[in-house]
Design a protein around this motif. Structure first.
Motif, PDB file in Angstrom:
ATOM      1  N   LEU A  31      -0.347  -6.862  12.328  1.00 37.45           N
ATOM      2  CA  LEU A  31       0.673  -5.725  11.698  1.00 37.45           C
ATOM      3  C   LEU A  31       0.868  -4.686  11.476  1.00 37.45           C
ATOM      4  CD1 LEU A  31       3.700  -6.714   9.740  1.00 37.45           C
ATOM      5  CD2 LEU A  31       1.658  -6.281   7.423  1.00 37.45           C
ATOM      6  N   GLN A  32       1.902  -4.115  11.506  1.00 35.34           N
ATOM      7  CA  GLN A  32       1.099  -2.544  12.376  1.00 35.34           C
ATOM      8  C   GLN A  32       2.256  -1.467  10.971  1.00 35.34           C
ATOM      9  OE1 GLN A  32       3.065  -1.048  15.680  1.00 35.34           O
ATOM     10  NE2 GLN A  32       1.646  -2.638  16.705  1.00 35.34           N
ATOM     11  N   LEU A  33       3.357  -1.998  10.243  1.00 39.03           N
ATOM     12  CA  LEU A  33       3.896  -1.296   8.724  1.00 39.03           C
ATOM     13  C   LEU A  33       3.845  -2.942   7.561  1.00 39.03           C
ATOM     14  CD1 LEU A  33       7.405   0.692   9.258  1.00 39.03           C
ATOM     15  CD2 LEU A  33       7.070  -1.300   7.571  1.00 39.03           C
ATOM     16  N   LEU A  34       3.828  -2.189   7.070  1.00 44.47           N
ATOM     17  CA  LEU A  34       4.167  -3.295   5.193  1.00 44.47           C
ATOM     18  C   LEU A  34       4.700  -2.294   4.760  1.00 44.47           C
ATOM     19  CD1 LEU A  34       3.639  -6.059   4.152  1.00 44.47           C
ATOM     20  CD2 LEU A  34       1.281  -4.626   3.397  1.00 44.47           C
ATOM     21  N   ASN A  35       5.883  -3.189   4.316  1.00 40.80           N
ATOM     22  CA  ASN A  35       6.890  -2.419   3.089  1.00 40.80           C
ATOM     23  C   ASN A  35       6.863  -3.229   1.772  1.00 40.80           C
ATOM     24  OD1 ASN A  35       8.756  -1.426   1.551  1.00 40.80           O
ATOM     25  ND2 ASN A  35      10.300  -0.516   3.411  1.00 40.80           N
ATOM     26  N   LEU A  36       6.183  -2.595   0.601  1.00 42.31           N
ATOM     27  CA  LEU A  36       5.658  -2.585  -0.472  1.00 42.31           C
ATOM     28  C   LEU A  36       6.796  -2.461  -0.884  1.00 42.31           C
ATOM     29  CD1 LEU A  36       2.178  -4.320  -0.244  1.00 42.31           C
ATOM     30  CD2 LEU A  36       4.445  -5.878  -0.131  1.00 42.31           C
ATOM     31  N   ALA A  37       7.452  -1.466  -1.135  1.00 41.52           N
ATOM     32  CA  ALA A  37       8.141  -0.622  -2.162  1.00 41.52           C
ATOM     33  C   ALA A  37       9.356  -1.445  -2.948  1.00 41.52           C
ATOM     34  CB  ALA A  37       9.431   0.203  -1.452  1.00 41.52           C
ATOM     35  N   SER A  38       9.633  -0.898  -4.183  1.00 42.10           N
ATOM     36  CA  SER A  38      10.670  -1.247  -5.140  1.00 42.10           C
ATOM     37  C   SER A  38      10.044  -2.635  -6.023  1.00 42.10           C
ATOM     38  CB  SER A  38      11.832  -1.232  -4.476  1.00 42.10           C
ATOM     39  OG  SER A  38      12.545   0.520  -4.358  1.00 42.10           O
TER      40      SER A  38
ATOM     41  N   TYR B  67      -7.159  -7.406   3.290  1.00 41.10           N
ATOM     42  CA  TYR B  67      -8.622  -7.130   4.286  1.00 41.10           C
ATOM     43  C   TYR B  67      -7.927  -8.306   5.413  1.00 41.10           C
ATOM     44  CZ  TYR B  67     -12.116 -10.125   6.021  1.00 41.10           C
ATOM     45  OH  TYR B  67     -12.982 -10.321   6.357  1.00 41.10           O
ATOM     46  N   GLY B  68      -7.965  -7.887   6.649  1.00 38.75           N
ATOM     47  CA  GLY B  68      -7.332  -8.762   8.158  1.00 38.75           C
ATOM     48  C   GLY B  68      -6.759  -7.482   8.422  1.00 38.75           C
ATOM     49  N   LEU B  69      -6.126  -6.224   7.883  1.00 34.79           N
ATOM     50  CA  LEU B  69      -5.118  -6.029   8.321  1.00 34.79           C
ATOM     51  C   LEU B  69      -5.581  -4.800   9.065  1.00 34.79           C
ATOM     52  CD1 LEU B  69      -2.283  -5.631   5.486  1.00 34.79           C
ATOM     53  CD2 LEU B  69      -1.951  -7.071   7.567  1.00 34.79           C
ATOM     54  N   ASP B  70      -6.302  -4.639  10.562  1.00 30.59           N
ATOM     55  CA  ASP B  70      -7.235  -4.418  11.328  1.00 30.59           C
ATOM     56  C   ASP B  70      -6.300  -3.200  11.426  1.00 30.59           C
ATOM     57  OD1 ASP B  70      -9.029  -5.066  10.024  1.00 30.59           O
ATOM     58  OD2 ASP B  70      -9.243  -6.852  11.854  1.00 30.59           O
ATOM     59  N   SER B  71      -4.846  -3.528  11.914  1.00 31.64           N
ATOM     60  CA  SER B  71      -4.065  -2.769  12.994  1.00 31.64           C
ATOM     61  C   SER B  71      -2.599  -2.339  12.262  1.00 31.64           C
ATOM     62  CB  SER B  71      -3.019  -3.960  14.180  1.00 31.64           C
ATOM     63  OG  SER B  71      -3.622  -4.771  14.718  1.00 31.64           O
ATOM     64  N   LEU B  72      -2.741  -1.980  10.396  1.00 35.16           N
ATOM     65  CA  LEU B  72      -1.650  -1.640   9.942  1.00 35.16           C
ATOM     66  C   LEU B  72      -2.059  -0.687  10.126  1.00 35.16           C
ATOM     67  CD1 LEU B  72       0.484  -2.348   8.126  1.00 35.16           C
ATOM     68  CD2 LEU B  72      -1.027  -1.577   6.207  1.00 35.16           C
ATOM     69  N   GLN B  73      -0.727   0.140  10.479  1.00 35.45           N
ATOM     70  CA  GLN B  73      -0.511   2.114  10.194  1.00 35.45           C
ATOM     71  C   GLN B  73      -0.412   2.731   9.550  1.00 35.45           C
ATOM     72  OE1 GLN B  73       0.552   3.490  14.682  1.00 35.45           O
ATOM     73  NE2 GLN B  73      -0.362   1.437  15.679  1.00 35.45           N
ATOM     74  N   VAL B  74       1.552   2.143   9.291  1.00 36.37           N
ATOM     75  CA  VAL B  74       2.216   2.636   7.674  1.00 36.37           C
ATOM     76  C   VAL B  74       1.918   1.605   6.896  1.00 36.37           C
ATOM     77  CG1 VAL B  74       4.031   3.008   6.884  1.00 36.37           C
ATOM     78  CG2 VAL B  74       3.570   3.897   9.443  1.00 36.37           C
TER      79      VAL B  74
ATOM     80  N   ASN C 288      -9.583  -0.250  -3.233  1.00 33.69           N
ATOM     81  CA  ASN C 288      -8.037  -0.624  -3.042  1.00 33.69           C
ATOM     82  C   ASN C 288      -7.285  -1.136  -2.290  1.00 33.69           C
ATOM     83  OD1 ASN C 288      -6.445   1.158  -6.347  1.00 33.69           O
ATOM     84  ND2 ASN C 288      -7.571  -1.508  -6.174  1.00 33.69           N
ATOM     85  N   PHE C 289      -7.907   0.061  -0.641  1.00 33.01           N
ATOM     86  CA  PHE C 289      -7.964   0.165   0.610  1.00 33.01           C
ATOM     87  C   PHE C 289      -8.632  -0.288   1.577  1.00 33.01           C
ATOM     88  CE2 PHE C 289      -5.309   3.412  -2.255  1.00 33.01           C
ATOM     89  CZ  PHE C 289      -4.058   2.956  -2.355  1.00 33.01           C
ATOM     90  N   TYR C 290      -9.587  -1.250   1.012  1.00 32.52           N
ATOM     91  CA  TYR C 290     -10.626  -1.493   1.855  1.00 32.52           C
ATOM     92  C   TYR C 290      -9.782  -2.587   2.892  1.00 32.52           C
ATOM     93  CZ  TYR C 290     -14.735   0.270  -1.165  1.00 32.52           C
ATOM     94  OH  TYR C 290     -15.199   0.978  -1.620  1.00 32.52           O
ATOM     95  N   GLY C 291     -10.068  -2.608   3.812  1.00 31.61           N
ATOM     96  CA  GLY C 291      -9.807  -3.245   5.095  1.00 31.61           C
ATOM     97  C   GLY C 291      -8.659  -2.740   5.969  1.00 31.61           C
ATOM     98  N   LEU C 292      -8.217  -1.747   6.064  1.00 32.39           N
ATOM     99  CA  LEU C 292      -7.080  -0.591   6.620  1.00 32.39           C
ATOM    100  C   LEU C 292      -7.734   0.618   7.569  1.00 32.39           C
ATOM    101  CD1 LEU C 292      -4.439   0.101   3.758  1.00 32.39           C
ATOM    102  CD2 LEU C 292      -4.297  -1.681   5.441  1.00 32.39           C
ATOM    103  N   PRO C 293      -8.448   0.122   8.449  1.00 34.89           N
ATOM    104  CA  PRO C 293      -9.193   1.016   9.449  1.00 34.89           C
ATOM    105  C   PRO C 293      -8.518   2.065   9.813  1.00 34.89           C
ATOM    106  CG  PRO C 293      -8.887  -1.560  10.319  1.00 34.89           C
ATOM    107  CD  PRO C 293      -8.706  -1.716   8.988  1.00 34.89           C
ATOM    108  N   LYS C 294      -6.998   1.290  10.682  1.00 33.28           N
ATOM    109  CA  LYS C 294      -6.227   2.089  11.456  1.00 33.28           C
ATOM    110  C   LYS C 294      -4.799   3.294  10.387  1.00 33.28           C
ATOM    111  CE  LYS C 294      -7.355  -0.197  15.461  1.00 33.28           C
ATOM    112  NZ  LYS C 294      -6.542  -0.943  17.211  1.00 33.28           N
TER     113      LYS C 294
END
Length: 858
Positions: A314-321, A333-340, A355-361
């Motif tokens: 996953l590179q983009l995760l949209n949880l808006a609204s 945790y586990g979203l090693d490829s997330l960029q946005v 809160n944002f552990y697990g987002l290295p990228k």
């Protein structure tokens, strides 16, 4: 690849405006025949490329309806106002057609062979046509080997059992079934699409899997063997259980972008009857290579631990609204490829270090429009790849947590001051906060790598405890619109705020109440190309006040009377609209320059107009003639008038001074005796006045007790019935809660005269100086003296001349001094009353144009 290019060209054809083409006409390439009351296909030229026939009454299309149009690429035949019948091979005379639009028709009869003979068709639009599932089941789209996009949204399709001919549609890229009623979708229905790669598959608002019970074991994966770049399953009312079951059933299919907007997952705020997504909800997508996941517009309240653990790609995760109020530990945790990551428009109030552990990228985090008021210091500092942080429209009061990243958005918060901590940033947006002290601006300008700084809509107005400006070789754009820099600069401080900005190219100072530019304030801006001074109160632009290399200047909506053309020598673009030009001979150089210049002037000629005299009100400067303005004769006449005026004035002053000094007591007694005997103490005529007050008394609040005892009690009718003046002063007559500037402006314009009691406290009071300028501005507008200055105390001429606002008045007009001898107080008050009640000879409105005014071109 060729098909995609052709499809893109077709979309461009649709978007291209038909400039110069009138309705119900053709230019040989485009036939614009929309809403022309047509009942059948008209004859058009064989060179036509686009035929637009929507909004007519065409009910029948068959094989003979069209002439042979070999060059036709686009046919728009949608939204007919009558039911339509489409016969066999109805479009065979259009062999090179690329786009066929039949959307929003009521198609009563559609032949299974209607689309035969269209080998190059790229896009077929059949949305909202009332079509049933038969259009998929009976082979209507066979032989359309080039078809790339098929839109069947908004019909009455209930089943997606596809005809075997779909297997031959090798160019098919996008198919849209949104807004139908498709309750189930199983493996055997989409078999003809197996082995294909689709850029879009739309199932939005179809009630899929949400209204019926599904036997998932027998239904199996409907997308088996397919690669979907985007799968839209929005607005289907999916709960956590449905989403979890679906993710397991499609676990062998490749889906790059999964859209689940407008879902009902989550407990929402204050409810517990629906579950939030958990560790199992998206577990089935582990092998689907999902790179974009859209979960916006739902009711998720808590992001549970490891909820996205399996989405390694996953590179983009949209949880808006959603309604997110809590982020559990290891939620990402586990979203090693997330960029946005987009968590905007939720209910977050605090952010913690974990809160944002697990987002290295992760490079971009959007947290705008939450309720965030507190952020722990290390919350973002361990995100080594973070590039952009958006925290607009929250409730932040400090920026201690800001890491060294290129781009930060902090607009719409509650920042009243900034801690002067060093951090690296290229772009920072701080609009709509509560910053007041220019020391914060000095601090920001000292950030070494800053290139863009936005401080619009703050309260920058005070100048104290500022540091020396630092040299900044990076800043290129500075936005300071809608602040109050006038209040800071009028104290004589902070005039060096722009010093050291040698690379600055764009500067916005709109709406800062500026009525003057400090000398040399732009002298260090050697690279400035664009300067906006829009919507201020500038009356003049002094020579040399603008940067030498300036190219674009906006001084619209100011109060410029007679601009000097020399100030615009370097410009290529000028906006000078909606100023208050005085169309007299002094404006002649500017009018001549206006008609001869090569500078690009924004707006229309009617936006540059006269405000005075009344006979030329609203007349464009381009329509004014300067032929009657003999500058030399006018200059000689002016010199003679000034000499005569000075001589008479000096003689009267000398004689009056001699008499008043030697016999002032006796003179005053005689005057009062004559007035009592001859005029019999008659009250002045009470004919209706256009003014609410005779005078507005402006003085410092610290002088109120003295002003009341010395003046107001002896002049104001409300203090005593023997007094004859109606006076206005702040402590009694200003409207509480009203904007102070509005109170001052109302007092000046509703009074016959303005009396300024200039004391040491007056010169320190910014509001008093603002009222002084308003009175001067009114005098210029009315072309008569409405300002009376009374100097109180032992203020010397030098002390008065130090203030630029007062100096301009003293150089042109006389003022009064409060008498040192008590015997002169009665005479002084009488004289002051006379000045207040004295009617000016000159009238503001004069319908005849004098010698000094300009004439319009007939």
């Amino acid at each position: 690849m060729v098909n995609r290019l052709d499809l893109l060209l077709g979309v461009i054809f649709m978007a291209t405006p038909m400039l110069g083409l009138s309705p119900c006409s053709s230019d040989g390439q485009i036939a614009l025949l929309r809403n022309c009351n047509l009942t059948q296909i008209p004859w058009v030229l064989h060179t036509t490329e686009r035929l637009l026939l929507s909004f007519n009454y065409i009910s029948m299309v068959n094989a003979t309806s069209f002439p042979f149009l070999e060059q036709l690429l686009l046919l728009e035949l949608g939204t007919q106002f009558v039911p339509m019948t489409i016969g066999q091979e109805a479009f065979r005379n259009l062999p090179n057609l690329r786009i066929l639009d039949l959307g929003q028709n009521q198609i009563e009869v559609l032949s299974p062979d209607a689309f035969q003979g269209l080998p190059h068709l790229l896009e077929l639009r059949l949305f909202s046509c009332g079509l049933s599932s038969a259009v998929l089941r009976d082979g209507y789209f066979r032989n359309l080997s080039s078809l790339a996009r098929l839109d069947l949204s908004g019909n009455q399709i209930h089943s997606l059992h596809l005809h075997s001919s779909f297997q031959g549609l090798n160019s098919l890229q996008s198919i849209d079934f949104s807004f139908n009623e498709i309750f189930t979708l199983c493996e055997d229905e989409l078999k003809p699409l197996q082995g294909k790669t689709l850029s879009f598959f739309g199932l939005k608002s179809t009630s899929l899997f949400s209204r019926v019970s599904v036997a998932w074991e027998t239904c199996r994966n409907p997308f088996r063997g397919m690669w979907l770049e985007m799968l839209d399953l929005s607005s289907n009312g999916w709960t956590v259980d449905i989403t979890g079951n679906f993710s397991y059933i499609i676990q062998d299919s490749q889906v790059s972008s999964l859209i689940l907007k407008h879902h009902i997952m989550g407990s929402g705020f204050g409810f517990q009857n629906i579950k939030d997504p958990d560790q199992n909800t998206f577990a089935g997508l582990a092998r689907s290579s999902v790179t974009f996941l859209y979960l916006s517009h739902g009711y998720i309240f808590s992001l549970n631990s490891r909820v996205f653990e399996t989405l390694k790609d996953l590179q983009l995760l949209n949880l808006a609204s959603n309604k997110i109020n809590k982020i559990a530990d290891n939620a990402f945790y586990g979203l090693d490829s997330l960029q946005v990551l987009n968590v905007s428009c939720n209910l977050l109030g605090e952010l913690y270090n974990s809160n944002f552990y697990g987002l290295p990228k992760v490079a971009y985090i959007d947290l705008q429009k939450n309720h965030i008021g507190v952020i722990q210091y290390q919350t973002f500092r361990f995100l080594k790849n973070l590039h952009t942080l958006d925290l607009r429209d929250n409730a932040l009061k400090t920026i201690n947590f800001i890491p060294s990243i290129p781009t930060v958005y902090l607009g719409g918060n509650k920042l009243a001051d900034l801690p002067h901590i060093r951090f690296m940033v290229n772009f920072i947006q701080l609009s709509e906060n509560r910053l007041e002290n220019l020391s914060d601006l000095y601090f920001l300008l000292g950030l070494p790598q800053l290139q863009f700084l936005i401080l619009n809509q703050n309260r920058l107005s005070s100048c104290w405890e500022v540091q020396a400006p630092s040299e900044n070789l990076s800043l290129e754009q500075l936005f300071l619109s809608e602040n109050m820099l006038q209040l800071a600069w009028e104290t004589g401080l902070c005039w060096d705020v722009f010093r050291g900005l040698s690379r600055l190219q764009i500067l916005y100072l709109n709406s800062n109440y500026l009525n003057f530019l400090p000398p040399g304030v732009f002298s260090g801006l050697v690279s400035l190309r664009l300067l906006s001074l829009n919507a201020n109160r500038l009356t003049t632009l002094s020579p040399g006040s603008l940067p030498a290399n300036l190219e674009i200047l906006d001084v619209s909506r100011n109060q410029l009377f007679s601009p000097d053309p020399g100030s615009f020598a370097s410009l290529s673009v000028l906006d000078i609209r909606h100023n208050e030009f005085v169309c007299q001979c002094e404006l002649s150089p500017f009018i001549i320059w206006l008609n001869q210049t090569n500078v690009t002037l924004l707006g229309s000629p009617t936006d540059v107009y006269c405000m005075y005299p009344d006979s030329l009100l609203g007349v464009s400067l381009y329509d004014i003639s300067t032929k009657d303005c003999d500058e030399e004769e006018a200059s000689q006449t002016l010199k003679f008038c000034l000499f005569l005026l000075c001589t008479v004035t000096l003689t009267l002053i000398l004689v009056t001074t001699l008499i008043a000094t030697k016999f002032r007591g006796g003179c005053f007694l005689c005057y009062k005796t004559i007035q009592r005997l001859v005029l019999r103490d008659k009250v002045r005529s009470s004919e209706p006045s256009a003014y609410r007050y005779d005078a507005y008394f402006c003085f410092s609040s610290k002088d109120f007790e003295w002003a009341q005892n010395a003046l107001l009690k002896h002049l104001d009718a409300q203090y005593s019935s023997h007094n004859r003046l109606r006076l206005c002063f702040e402590e009694r007559d200003f409207i509480p809660g009203e904007n102070h500037i509005s109170n001052i402006q109302a007092a000046v314009w509703s009074s016959r005269k303005t009396v300024c009691l200039v004391s040491r406290q007056f010169l320190k009071d910014g509001w008093c100086l603002e009222a002084f300028r308003y009175a001067q501005s009114r005098g210029l507008s009315d072309l008569k003296s409405v300002l009376i200055v009374v100097v109180v105390g032992s203020l010397s001429q030098y002390q008065l001349m130090r203030h630029e606002t007062i100096r301009g008045f003293l150089q042109k007009q006389q003022y009064l001094r409060w008498p040192e001898d008590l015997q002169d107080v009665g005479w002084f008050l009488n004289k002051l009353s006379g000045h207040i009640l004295k009617e000016e000879n000159g009238e503001k409105r004069n319908n005849t144009i004098q010698l000094q005014t300009l004439t319009t071109i007939s």
